[in-house]
Design a protein around this motif. Structure first.
Motif, PDB file in Angstrom:
ATOM      1  N   UNK A   1       0.852  -1.194   0.000  1.00 36.16           N
ATOM      2  CA  UNK A   1       0.000   0.000   0.000  1.00 36.16           C
ATOM      3  C   UNK A   1       0.888   1.244   0.000  1.00 36.16           C
ATOM      4  N   UNK A   2       0.625   2.127  -0.904  1.00 37.97           N
ATOM      5  CA  UNK A   2       1.403   3.362  -1.009  1.00 37.97           C
ATOM      6  C   UNK A   2       1.017   4.311   0.139  1.00 37.97           C
ATOM      7  N   UNK A   3       2.015   4.903   0.787  1.00 39.91           N
ATOM      8  CA  UNK A   3       1.663   5.854   1.836  1.00 39.91           C
ATOM      9  C   UNK A   3       0.980   7.089   1.250  1.00 39.91           C
ATOM     10  N   UNK A   4      -0.082   7.504   1.891  1.00 36.67           N
ATOM     11  CA  UNK A   4      -0.842   8.649   1.390  1.00 36.67           C
ATOM     12  C   UNK A   4      -0.506   9.880   2.218  1.00 36.67           C
ATOM     13  N   UNK A   5      -0.414  11.027   1.589  1.00 37.65           N
ATOM     14  CA  UNK A   5      -0.160  12.273   2.319  1.00 37.65           C
ATOM     15  C   UNK A   5      -1.465  12.860   2.850  1.00 37.65           C
ATOM     16  N   UNK A   6      -2.549  12.356   2.369  1.00 36.04           N
ATOM     17  CA  UNK A   6      -3.850  12.876   2.796  1.00 36.04           C
ATOM     18  C   UNK A   6      -4.145  12.416   4.234  1.00 36.04           C
ATOM     19  N   UNK A   7      -4.608  13.333   5.064  1.00 34.89           N
ATOM     20  CA  UNK A   7      -4.951  12.951   6.441  1.00 34.89           C
ATOM     21  C   UNK A   7      -6.256  12.182   6.446  1.00 34.89           C
ATOM     22  N   UNK A   8      -6.161  11.039   6.978  1.00 39.42           N
ATOM     23  CA  UNK A   8      -7.353  10.194   7.032  1.00 39.42           C
ATOM     24  C   UNK A   8      -8.045  10.371   8.380  1.00 39.42           C
ATOM     25  N   UNK A   9      -9.206   9.801   8.454  1.00 38.05           N
ATOM     26  CA  UNK A   9      -9.954   9.902   9.705  1.00 38.05           C
ATOM     27  C   UNK A   9      -9.189   9.245  10.856  1.00 38.05           C
ATOM     28  N   UNK A  10      -8.492   8.162  10.500  1.00 34.60           N
ATOM     29  CA  UNK A  10      -7.736   7.474  11.559  1.00 34.60           C
ATOM     30  C   UNK A  10      -6.651   8.374  12.143  1.00 34.60           C
ATOM     31  N   UNK A  11      -6.067   9.248  11.277  1.00 35.01           N
ATOM     32  CA  UNK A  11      -5.058  10.188  11.770  1.00 35.01           C
ATOM     33  C   UNK A  11      -5.682  11.134  12.791  1.00 35.01           C
ATOM     34  N   UNK A  12      -6.845  11.600  12.450  1.00 34.91           N
ATOM     35  CA  UNK A  12      -7.529  12.525  13.360  1.00 34.91           C
ATOM     36  C   UNK A  12      -7.918  11.826  14.657  1.00 34.91           C
ATOM     37  N   UNK A  13      -8.350  10.596  14.529  1.00 38.34           N
ATOM     38  CA  UNK A  13      -8.722   9.827  15.722  1.00 38.34           C
ATOM     39  C   UNK A  13      -7.499   9.642  16.638  1.00 38.34           C
ATOM     40  N   UNK A  14      -6.384   9.293  15.984  1.00 39.01           N
ATOM     41  CA  UNK A  14      -5.161   9.069  16.756  1.00 39.01           C
ATOM     42  C   UNK A  14      -4.707  10.366  17.434  1.00 39.01           C
ATOM     43  N   UNK A  15      -4.814  11.476  16.708  1.00 39.67           N
ATOM     44  CA  UNK A  15      -4.477  12.777  17.295  1.00 39.67           C
ATOM     45  C   UNK A  15      -5.333  13.048  18.530  1.00 39.67           C
ATOM     46  N   UNK A  16      -6.589  12.749  18.391  1.00 42.21           N
ATOM     47  CA  UNK A  16      -7.532  12.989  19.488  1.00 42.21           C
ATOM     48  C   UNK A  16      -7.163  12.141  20.712  1.00 42.21           C
ATOM     49  N   UNK A  17      -6.828  10.882  20.413  1.00 41.82           N
ATOM     50  CA  UNK A  17      -6.448   9.971  21.508  1.00 41.82           C
ATOM     51  C   UNK A  17      -5.197  10.489  22.216  1.00 41.82           C
ATOM     52  N   UNK A  18      -4.201  10.919  21.421  1.00 42.72           N
ATOM     53  CA  UNK A  18      -2.946  11.391  22.022  1.00 42.72           C
ATOM     54  C   UNK A  18      -3.151  12.671  22.832  1.00 42.72           C
ATOM     55  N   UNK A  19      -4.037  13.533  22.282  1.00 41.32           N
ATOM     56  CA  UNK A  19      -4.329  14.781  22.990  1.00 41.32           C
ATOM     57  C   UNK A  19      -4.970  14.485  24.353  1.00 41.32           C
ATOM     58  N   UNK A  20      -5.906  13.555  24.322  1.00 35.35           N
ATOM     59  CA  UNK A  20      -6.605  13.194  25.567  1.00 35.35           C
ATOM     60  C   UNK A  20      -5.633  12.605  26.579  1.00 35.35           C
ATOM     61  N   UNK A  21      -4.716  11.773  26.044  1.00 36.54           N
ATOM     62  CA  UNK A  21      -3.726  11.130  26.914  1.00 36.54           C
ATOM     63  C   UNK A  21      -2.815  12.185  27.554  1.00 36.54           C
ATOM     64  N   UNK A  22      -2.416  13.152  26.751  1.00 30.12           N
ATOM     65  CA  UNK A  22      -1.548  14.225  27.238  1.00 30.12           C
ATOM     66  C   UNK A  22      -2.260  15.048  28.320  1.00 30.12           C
ATOM     67  N   UNK A  23      -3.536  15.340  28.070  1.00 31.56           N
ATOM     68  CA  UNK A  23      -4.306  16.115  29.056  1.00 31.56           C
ATOM     69  C   UNK A  23      -4.411  15.351  30.366  1.00 31.56           C
ATOM     70  N   UNK A  24      -4.587  14.023  30.253  1.00 29.74           N
ATOM     71  CA  UNK A  24      -4.697  13.194  31.459  1.00 29.74           C
ATOM     72  C   UNK A  24      -3.380  13.256  32.246  1.00 29.74           C
ATOM     73  N   UNK A  25      -2.259  13.200  31.473  1.00 30.36           N
ATOM     74  CA  UNK A  25      -0.945  13.283  32.132  1.00 30.36           C
ATOM     75  C   UNK A  25      -0.794  14.608  32.863  1.00 30.36           C
ATOM     76  N   UNK A  26      -1.234  15.655  32.218  1.00 30.70           N
ATOM     77  CA  UNK A  26      -1.149  16.986  32.826  1.00 30.70           C
ATOM     78  C   UNK A  26      -1.967  17.030  34.107  1.00 30.70           C
ATOM     79  N   UNK A  27      -3.181  16.449  34.044  1.00 30.42           N
ATOM     80  CA  UNK A  27      -4.044  16.421  35.226  1.00 30.42           C
ATOM     81  C   UNK A  27      -3.373  15.647  36.347  1.00 30.42           C
ATOM     82  N   UNK A  28      -2.763  14.480  35.973  1.00 28.58           N
ATOM     83  CA  UNK A  28      -2.127  13.655  36.990  1.00 28.58           C
ATOM     84  C   UNK A  28      -0.972  14.395  37.658  1.00 28.58           C
TER      85      UNK A  28
END
Lengths: 172, 142
Positions: free
Chosen positions: A1-28
């Protein structure tokens, strides 16, 4: 599969997950937590920092030693090691139950190490540091000197005890 | 006693076990010059005898079952008799069988010549330096 430069929904989902994780770390990081051992002594509720308590022993024979002050009922044998025992009711007051029926909390902090007689363990809690309030102004006498703070436990409270102050009280 | 001079040369240590008021004690036998049944002040050798339980500050006078006068001689002082009770037996202990008093208790215990603890036979034998105790007692009377 050729790597695509287009941001897919999974990229956005992963970003969201990482953001949430970072916020949790900050809270902790912001909300430091402490372990607390809630116990009863003389029928009254108190607490120690969990980091100060090595273990809780069942009732056992306490060997009396002459020439000790009343707050030191004697020695116990813990798996072959000899430990001192402090009766904090001498300082805090409350009902005097039979010492042979008391549990013994082994407290260790810096160079200080001793068993401490308690009636029972009520709970072991993991609390935000901010939940520890200054000692009640209504506390009097030696209890006030030993108090590190006050903890709300639902509708009730427990006085958090300072092991360093207790150590100073029993040191000759 | 061995003549090695080093710290380990002091062990094994021979202890005379006794009890007073249900509390168990041990004293190094090399501190005991002699023992005799105690029947009154006139019987004891050396200076006026003193009661062990008073010297180590028992809160009340225990009943003595078989009082025995132990003759000890503190360094630089006259020999005197210490009245103990219920002599049990003589045992030999190694250095690893004796523990110091826990730090919280040690300063209080040491003031009365108590220097260590030997758990044996399900009991806790408090090791006492009778020479030090007797010396302090004589000094307090003079």
């Amino acid at each position: 599969m050729e790597p695509s430069t287009e941001r897919l929904k999974s990229d956005e989902l992963l970003d969201e997950v990482k953001r949430a994780l970072h916020e949790k770390d900050v809270v902790d990081v912001e909300e430091e937590r402490v372990k607390i051992v809630v116990f009863r002594s003389g029928g009254i509720r108190y607490a120690f920092y969990g980091s100060d308590i090595r273990e809780i022993l069942p009732p056992r024979e306490i060997f009396w030693v002459p020439s000790l002050p009343a707050c030191l009922p004697g020695l116990i044998n813990v798996r072959g090691d000899i430990e001192s025992v402090i009766d904090i009711r001498h300082f805090l007051g409350g009902e005097q139950t039979d010492v042979t029926k008391c549990l013994i909390a082994i407290a260790v902090r810096g160079d200080f190490r001793s068993g401490i007689l308690i009636d029972s363990v009520e709970d072991v809690l993991d609390l935000p540091l901010s939940s520890i309030k200054p000692p009640l102004s209504s506390l009097g006498g030696v209890a006030r000197e030993l108090a590190a703070g006050e903890i709300e436990l639902g509708e009730q409270t427990a006085t958090l005890l300072n092991i360093d102050m207790l150590a100073a009280k029993v040191t000759l | 006693m061995s003549g090695h001079g080093g710290r380990q040369g002091l062990f094994p240590l021979t202890l005379l076990l006794f009890s007073v008021g249900g509390v168990h004690f041990g004293v190094a036998t090399d501190q005991v010059l002699g023992t005799t049944g105690y029947k009154g002040p006139g019987q004891a050798q050396g200076e006026a005898p003193f009661w062990f339980h008073r010297a180590v500050e028992f809160p009340s006078d225990p009943a003595y079952i078989e009082p025995t006068a132990v003759l000890v001689k503190p360094k630089g002082q006259e020999a005197c008799s210490v009245i103990i009770d219920a002599m049990q037996e003589i045992i030999e202990v190694g250095v690893d069988e004796i523990q110091p008093f826990p730090a919280v208790l040690e300063p209080f215990a040491r003031r009365k010549g108590l220097w260590g603890v030997c758990p044996r036979f399900g009991r806790m034998f408090l090791l006492v330096d009778l020479e030090r105790l007797a010396g302090a007692e004589q000094a307090s009377l003079s």
